[in-house]
Design a protein around this motif. Sequence first.
Motif, PDB file in Angstrom:
ATOM      1  N   ALA A 104      81.851  34.803  25.302  1.00  0.00           N
ATOM      2  CA  ALA A 104      81.191  35.174  26.558  1.00  0.00           C
ATOM      3  C   ALA A 104      80.318  36.494  26.276  1.00  0.00           C
ATOM      4  O   ALA A 104      79.276  36.527  26.900  1.00  0.00           O
ATOM      5  N   ASP A 105      80.884  37.353  25.557  1.00  0.00           N
ATOM      6  CA  ASP A 105      80.221  38.604  25.268  1.00  0.00           C
ATOM      7  C   ASP A 105      78.698  38.593  24.534  1.00  0.00           C
ATOM      8  O   ASP A 105      77.863  39.311  24.796  1.00  0.00           O
ATOM      9  N   ALA A 106      78.782  37.627  23.520  1.00  0.00           N
ATOM     10  CA  ALA A 106      77.455  37.017  22.947  1.00  0.00           C
ATOM     11  C   ALA A 106      76.451  36.661  23.738  1.00  0.00           C
ATOM     12  O   ALA A 106      75.232  36.651  23.473  1.00  0.00           O
ATOM     13  N   VAL A 107      76.688  36.162  25.026  1.00  0.00           N
ATOM     14  CA  VAL A 107      75.750  35.415  25.574  1.00  0.00           C
ATOM     15  C   VAL A 107      75.131  36.219  27.087  1.00  0.00           C
ATOM     16  O   VAL A 107      74.277  35.907  27.605  1.00  0.00           O
ATOM     17  N   ARG A 108      76.261  37.149  27.347  1.00  0.00           N
ATOM     18  CA  ARG A 108      75.747  37.782  28.661  1.00  0.00           C
ATOM     19  C   ARG A 108      74.636  38.600  28.419  1.00  0.00           C
ATOM     20  O   ARG A 108      74.218  39.276  27.462  1.00  0.00           O
ATOM     21  N   GLY A 109      73.805  38.514  29.466  1.00  0.00           N
ATOM     22  CA  GLY A 109      72.792  39.517  29.519  1.00  0.00           C
ATOM     23  C   GLY A 109      71.447  38.569  28.979  1.00  0.00           C
ATOM     24  O   GLY A 109      70.292  39.138  28.861  1.00  0.00           O
ATOM     25  N   LEU A 110      71.487  37.470  28.259  1.00  0.00           N
ATOM     26  CA  LEU A 110      70.453  36.710  27.758  1.00  0.00           C
ATOM     27  C   LEU A 110      69.447  36.252  28.959  1.00  0.00           C
ATOM     28  O   LEU A 110      69.869  35.928  29.936  1.00  0.00           O
ATOM     29  N   SER A 111      68.032  36.159  28.559  1.00  0.00           N
ATOM     30  CA  SER A 111      67.148  35.753  29.533  1.00  0.00           C
ATOM     31  C   SER A 111      66.241  34.796  28.507  1.00  0.00           C
ATOM     32  O   SER A 111      65.756  35.322  27.346  1.00  0.00           O
ATOM     33  N   ILE A 112      65.642  33.602  28.966  1.00  0.00           N
ATOM     34  CA  ILE A 112      64.967  32.797  28.043  1.00  0.00           C
ATOM     35  C   ILE A 112      63.789  32.317  29.012  1.00  0.00           C
ATOM     36  O   ILE A 112      64.208  31.843  30.003  1.00  0.00           O
ATOM     37  N   PRO A 113      62.666  32.216  28.528  1.00  0.00           N
ATOM     38  CA  PRO A 113      61.470  31.652  29.230  1.00  0.00           C
ATOM     39  C   PRO A 113      61.773  30.113  29.400  1.00  0.00           C
ATOM     40  O   PRO A 113      62.153  29.453  28.408  1.00  0.00           O
ATOM     41  N   ILE A 114      61.161  29.590  30.352  1.00  0.00           N
ATOM     42  CA  ILE A 114      61.192  28.088  30.372  1.00  0.00           C
ATOM     43  C   ILE A 114      60.150  27.519  29.145  1.00  0.00           C
ATOM     44  O   ILE A 114      59.357  27.963  29.006  1.00  0.00           O
TER      45      ILE A 114
ATOM     46  N   ASN B 199      74.574  19.107  20.376  1.00  0.00           N
ATOM     47  CA  ASN B 199      74.842  19.512  18.896  1.00  0.00           C
ATOM     48  C   ASN B 199      73.697  20.000  18.270  1.00  0.00           C
ATOM     49  O   ASN B 199      73.425  19.647  17.100  1.00  0.00           O
ATOM     50  N   SER B 200      72.880  20.919  18.866  1.00  0.00           N
ATOM     51  CA  SER B 200      71.950  21.730  18.383  1.00  0.00           C
ATOM     52  C   SER B 200      72.581  22.971  17.796  1.00  0.00           C
ATOM     53  O   SER B 200      73.458  23.313  18.141  1.00  0.00           O
ATOM     54  N   ASP B 201      71.449  24.037  17.493  1.00  0.00           N
ATOM     55  CA  ASP B 201      71.863  24.971  16.573  1.00  0.00           C
ATOM     56  C   ASP B 201      71.922  26.091  17.569  1.00  0.00           C
ATOM     57  O   ASP B 201      70.934  26.612  18.112  1.00  0.00           O
ATOM     58  N   PRO B 202      73.051  26.923  17.861  1.00  0.00           N
ATOM     59  CA  PRO B 202      73.091  28.056  18.817  1.00  0.00           C
ATOM     60  C   PRO B 202      72.309  29.220  18.455  1.00  0.00           C
ATOM     61  O   PRO B 202      71.828  29.947  19.380  1.00  0.00           O
ATOM     62  N   ALA B 203      71.919  29.173  17.340  1.00  0.00           N
ATOM     63  CA  ALA B 203      70.908  30.272  17.004  1.00  0.00           C
ATOM     64  C   ALA B 203      69.637  30.330  17.651  1.00  0.00           C
ATOM     65  O   ALA B 203      68.996  31.251  17.652  1.00  0.00           O
ATOM     66  N   LEU B 204      69.067  29.113  18.095  1.00  0.00           N
ATOM     67  CA  LEU B 204      68.088  28.937  18.639  1.00  0.00           C
ATOM     68  C   LEU B 204      67.832  29.687  19.942  1.00  0.00           C
ATOM     69  O   LEU B 204      67.105  30.073  20.399  1.00  0.00           O
ATOM     70  N   ASP B 205      69.202  29.607  20.711  1.00  0.00           N
ATOM     71  CA  ASP B 205      69.037  30.521  21.802  1.00  0.00           C
ATOM     72  C   ASP B 205      69.724  32.195  21.669  1.00  0.00           C
ATOM     73  O   ASP B 205      68.977  32.763  22.090  1.00  0.00           O
ATOM     74  N   LEU B 206      70.557  32.167  20.630  1.00  0.00           N
ATOM     75  CA  LEU B 206      71.122  33.357  20.465  1.00  0.00           C
ATOM     76  C   LEU B 206      70.414  34.585  19.411  1.00  0.00           C
ATOM     77  O   LEU B 206      70.672  35.657  19.264  1.00  0.00           O
ATOM     78  N   GLY B 207      69.699  33.646  18.525  1.00  0.00           N
ATOM     79  CA  GLY B 207      69.510  34.379  17.443  1.00  0.00           C
ATOM     80  C   GLY B 207      70.461  34.170  16.059  1.00  0.00           C
ATOM     81  O   GLY B 207      71.828  33.875  16.413  1.00  0.00           O
ATOM     82  N   VAL B 208      69.996  34.183  14.923  1.00  0.00           N
ATOM     83  CA  VAL B 208      70.781  33.908  13.770  1.00  0.00           C
ATOM     84  C   VAL B 208      71.872  34.915  13.669  1.00  0.00           C
ATOM     85  O   VAL B 208      73.083  34.518  13.426  1.00  0.00           O
ATOM     86  N   GLN B 209      71.770  36.144  13.745  1.00  0.00           N
ATOM     87  CA  GLN B 209      72.600  37.225  13.511  1.00  0.00           C
ATOM     88  C   GLN B 209      73.721  37.079  14.600  1.00  0.00           C
ATOM     89  O   GLN B 209      74.919  37.042  14.485  1.00  0.00           O
ATOM     90  N   ALA B 210      73.337  36.962  15.894  1.00  0.00           N
ATOM     91  CA  ALA B 210      74.292  36.868  16.870  1.00  0.00           C
ATOM     92  C   ALA B 210      75.299  35.646  17.195  1.00  0.00           C
ATOM     93  O   ALA B 210      76.335  35.628  17.221  1.00  0.00           O
TER      94      ALA B 210
ATOM     95  N   ALA C 223      77.758  36.119  14.301  1.00  0.00           N
ATOM     96  CA  ALA C 223      78.570  37.071  14.461  1.00  0.00           C
ATOM     97  C   ALA C 223      79.691  36.554  15.353  1.00  0.00           C
ATOM     98  O   ALA C 223      80.793  36.729  15.048  1.00  0.00           O
ATOM     99  N   ALA C 224      79.385  35.467  16.268  1.00  0.00           N
ATOM    100  CA  ALA C 224      80.231  34.911  17.201  1.00  0.00           C
ATOM    101  C   ALA C 224      80.836  33.611  16.658  1.00  0.00           C
ATOM    102  O   ALA C 224      81.580  33.109  17.234  1.00  0.00           O
TER     103      ALA C 224
END
Length: 668
Positions: free
Chosen positions: A544-554, A571-582, A585-586
């Motif tokens: 949860a800490d990795a996604v708190r505070g995220l904002s994404i444009p439509i 089953n898509s890649d979470p890095a598309l929302d969070l970024g590869v590093q985040a 790390a999670a």
Amino acid sequence: MTRPAACRPARSTGAETHVPSPALPLYVRSVIAIGVCAILWSIPALLRIPHPFVWLGIAALALLTGNFTMKIASLSANISVTDTFFITAALFFGPEAATMAVVLNTSVVSMRRGHNAERIAFNTAAPALVMWLASHAFYAYARIQPLAQAPTPVVQLIGPLLVMTATYFLVNTGLMSVAIGLDTRQAPFRIWRQHFLWLSLSYLAAASVAFCVVVLVQQVSLIAAAMVLPLLIVFHLTLSTSFGRLEDAQRHLGDMDHLYLSTVETLAMAIDAKDDVTHNHVRRVQAYAMGLARELGVIDEPVLKAIEAAALLHDTGKLAVPEHILNKPGKLSESEFEQMKLHVDVGADILSLVEFPYPVVPIVRCHHESWDGSGYPRGVSGEDIPIGARILSVVDCFDALTSDRPYRAAMTSAQAFDILRERSGKMYDPHVVDTFIAVQPRIAPDEGDAEARQHAIQQIVRAAKAPALSVDVPPAPSAPAIPDDVLAFVTLSRMASGDHTVADVLALASTLLRDSAAQSTMAWYILDPATNMLAVAHAAGPAADAVRGLSIPIASKLSGWVAANRQPIVNSDPALDLGVQAAGAASLQSSLGVPLVSGNVLVGVLTLYASRPRAFSDGQCRLMEMIAPHIAGAVAHARRHESASLGQHPNGDKRAGAGPLRLVTAGR
């Protein structure tokens, strides 16, 4: 005399800049050095010329007619009738006298035109060298003395004169073709064949007139030979008129070609705007394809024009592909891929209605065929695939791999090269792949006005891709049984008319979903209609800490795509929302996103992130789709209740006398 306008800096023509080859200065200086040697060899012979005033008269006529040159705008060359007098000087006075007549003419003309020192040297030395070689070829074949010293029957002059003319023509146009080829980075033989071959008639005409002068001088008198001058004037005027018409026709064709390409580029921009992820892709593919075609030795102009247009239009058929498939951030399903494959034939069929003057359609129809025959739509293989399509498939793949996509981040060039090598001989022509890898840094496109073009595309996208908040929600797929969790959410939606906040609703929803989304991290993205941004209003689960505070444009990233298209994604890649590093790390490896829609209003997106690859099943996706409308209704009721209690309009306008706006904190 036909000679190049060499020794120039890089020149710009429209949007394209030609940078000369680094070898051009060396070539120019080498020609100058050899030409100077020929001139130095010829100077002492001037002291032994018989009838020096006649030689000076011929040189003066050459200088006079040198002012009446014709510029070939499509080439770096000038044409005049001075060749007649140079050939005449060679026949009467020998190679050295003819060489010095050329030096006198070309140096004066070049200085009069204000050329720099290097250009004057080249324009003097190169023609002098050509005349020196051609004249020596004449006397080596004829085995006679200059006619001013020993008159010779004119019949014996015909063969040697043809040899001299051929040498003069080939060496002169050859030197020009190499200079222009180095200046424009084109094949010299191609330049010679397309632009200079037909000039052989001009050289033959000059030799014929010189032959007539010799006949008149030997059989009548020098005065009679002067009657040739009106013939030369008529010849010059006729040639000048012909060249003028030719240049007008070429200019008109150039304007039409520019208009044609501009129309093609406009259509390509419209196609580009339909696809969220490929802005400027076709432009880069076009630049790569044209550069690679030239490196592969493609010189046929219609084929090059076809590649230029096909690179822009190869994805025309995507106009018939639904946007949620085009921009889906994840692997296409089998049925979606079959629909995507249709764009090849659709595009080719659309373009076949246009009467292209170049073979564009075969390239478009074959740009997804594979070298080993495993491609689509027809399984064409090997060299049966048009060279333009083989080029296009390689550069298209490379640019796609090195660009960001919703389903993955951009690769490095080295990583893309590894994939091209792996597919070489299977999907792609091995020779095309090897050549592209070798020359890619050199032919990489210059974005130039890409920023302005990108702005224009974004204007189209903003108009065409605005979130459709009033579109009807597609019916949720039916399920064989209704779990207890679903009944709980129905109850939750009925309770939402009480004193509950959005955070309360999301916290309760997360609690109820714990069993259905075991080991997953839940992110509740709620839409702010004023900014068209999705912000995480609540997060629960291991990461949860990795996604708190995220904002994404439509329409951006994974969750933004789900919101814009109102389609789930599994089953898509979470890095598309969070970024590869985040995401790394999670330890997040897969995701499930479903839109939250109440009635016909988009409320937000529920996205689940898991630490296992392909952690979510189709059954879980259907379950979340069934639950989502009830959560969306509860959130919408809670938002209206919050707005009313705070005296604020649901869109965020604070009413007069209302208290401060209550903020919803993520993770409450």
